[in-house]
Design a protein around this motif. Structure first.
Motif, PDB file in Angstrom:
ATOM      1  N   LYS A   1     -23.888  -7.501  38.575  1.00 27.44           N
ATOM      2  CA  LYS A   1     -22.972  -6.442  38.995  1.00 27.44           C
ATOM      3  C   LYS A   1     -21.567  -6.965  39.260  1.00 27.44           C
ATOM      4  O   LYS A   1     -20.609  -6.199  39.256  1.00 27.44           O
ATOM      5  N   SER A   2     -21.450  -8.272  39.516  1.00 28.68           N
ATOM      6  CA  SER A   2     -20.131  -8.852  39.747  1.00 28.68           C
ATOM      7  C   SER A   2     -20.139 -10.333  39.389  1.00 28.68           C
ATOM      8  O   SER A   2     -21.185 -10.953  39.254  1.00 28.68           O
ATOM      9  N   VAL A   3     -18.936 -10.862  39.250  1.00 31.80           N
ATOM     10  CA  VAL A   3     -18.740 -12.277  38.963  1.00 31.80           C
ATOM     11  C   VAL A   3     -17.922 -12.861  40.108  1.00 31.80           C
ATOM     12  O   VAL A   3     -16.852 -12.350  40.439  1.00 31.80           O
ATOM     13  N   VAL A   4     -18.443 -13.919  40.709  1.00 31.17           N
ATOM     14  CA  VAL A   4     -17.757 -14.598  41.806  1.00 31.17           C
ATOM     15  C   VAL A   4     -17.311 -15.957  41.293  1.00 31.17           C
ATOM     16  O   VAL A   4     -18.131 -16.784  40.895  1.00 31.17           O
TER      17      VAL A   4
ATOM     18  N   ASP B   1     -17.659  -4.139  34.978  1.00 32.70           N
ATOM     19  CA  ASP B   1     -16.895  -3.414  33.971  1.00 32.70           C
ATOM     20  C   ASP B   1     -15.626  -4.162  33.566  1.00 32.70           C
ATOM     21  O   ASP B   1     -15.265  -4.197  32.394  1.00 32.70           O
ATOM     22  N   SER B   2     -14.964  -4.761  34.527  1.00 37.11           N
ATOM     23  CA  SER B   2     -13.757  -5.535  34.219  1.00 37.11           C
ATOM     24  C   SER B   2     -14.074  -6.712  33.313  1.00 37.11           C
ATOM     25  O   SER B   2     -13.332  -7.008  32.378  1.00 37.11           O
ATOM     26  N   VAL B   3     -15.187  -7.363  33.578  1.00 42.04           N
ATOM     27  CA  VAL B   3     -15.577  -8.528  32.774  1.00 42.04           C
ATOM     28  C   VAL B   3     -15.963  -8.098  31.367  1.00 42.04           C
ATOM     29  O   VAL B   3     -15.572  -8.730  30.387  1.00 42.04           O
ATOM     30  N   LYS B   4     -16.722  -7.024  31.261  1.00 43.70           N
ATOM     31  CA  LYS B   4     -17.187  -6.589  29.946  1.00 43.70           C
ATOM     32  C   LYS B   4     -16.063  -6.012  29.084  1.00 43.70           C
ATOM     33  O   LYS B   4     -16.132  -6.070  27.864  1.00 43.70           O
ATOM     34  N   ASN B   5     -15.020  -5.461  29.712  1.00 45.27           N
ATOM     35  CA  ASN B   5     -13.928  -4.845  28.959  1.00 45.27           C
ATOM     36  C   ASN B   5     -12.738  -5.774  28.736  1.00 45.27           C
ATOM     37  O   ASN B   5     -11.771  -5.382  28.078  1.00 45.27           O
ATOM     38  N   SER B   6     -12.784  -6.970  29.274  1.00 45.69           N
ATOM     39  CA  SER B   6     -11.652  -7.886  29.170  1.00 45.69           C
ATOM     40  C   SER B   6     -11.989  -9.049  28.242  1.00 45.69           C
ATOM     41  O   SER B   6     -12.964  -9.776  28.461  1.00 45.69           O
ATOM     42  N   GLU B   7     -11.168  -9.231  27.230  1.00 46.18           N
ATOM     43  CA  GLU B   7     -11.348 -10.368  26.333  1.00 46.18           C
ATOM     44  C   GLU B   7     -11.115 -11.683  27.066  1.00 46.18           C
ATOM     45  O   GLU B   7     -11.814 -12.666  26.830  1.00 46.18           O
TER      46      GLU B   7
END
Length: 82
Positions: free
Chosen positions: A51-54, A23-29
């Motif tokens: 589900k996450s970015v490492v 969600d943080s990745v998809k909502n952050s420019e």
């Protein structure tokens, strides 16, 4: 210590710079721009949507494991070191 991040891949805990949730990745420019700039370093470990970015020093992994689970794994590993 190593952390399993998906698809039989373990990475050294000290090489991890950041773990971001989907969600943080998809909502952050800024996160989107970061992924586009480092597209050549992105490795998708997820057959389904990630589900996450490492983020490590040399690669960016799209993991099928939730960021909360990865956080717990890293916390458990720090406890085992002592």
């Amino acid at each position: 210590m190593y952390i399993h991040i998906g698809e039989d891949l373990n990475i050294r805990a000290k090489d991890i710079i950041s773990i971001l949730d989907k969600d943080s990745v998809k909502n952050s420019e800024l996160a989107g721009e970061f992924l586009q700039r480092h597209q050549d370093k992105v490795i998708n470990l997820s057959k389904n949507p990630f589900k996450s970015v490492v983020i490590t020093f040399d690669k960016v992994y799209l993991s099928p494991i939730a960021s909360g689970t990865l956080k717990r794994r890293s916390s458990q590993m720090h406890l085992q070191e002592f």
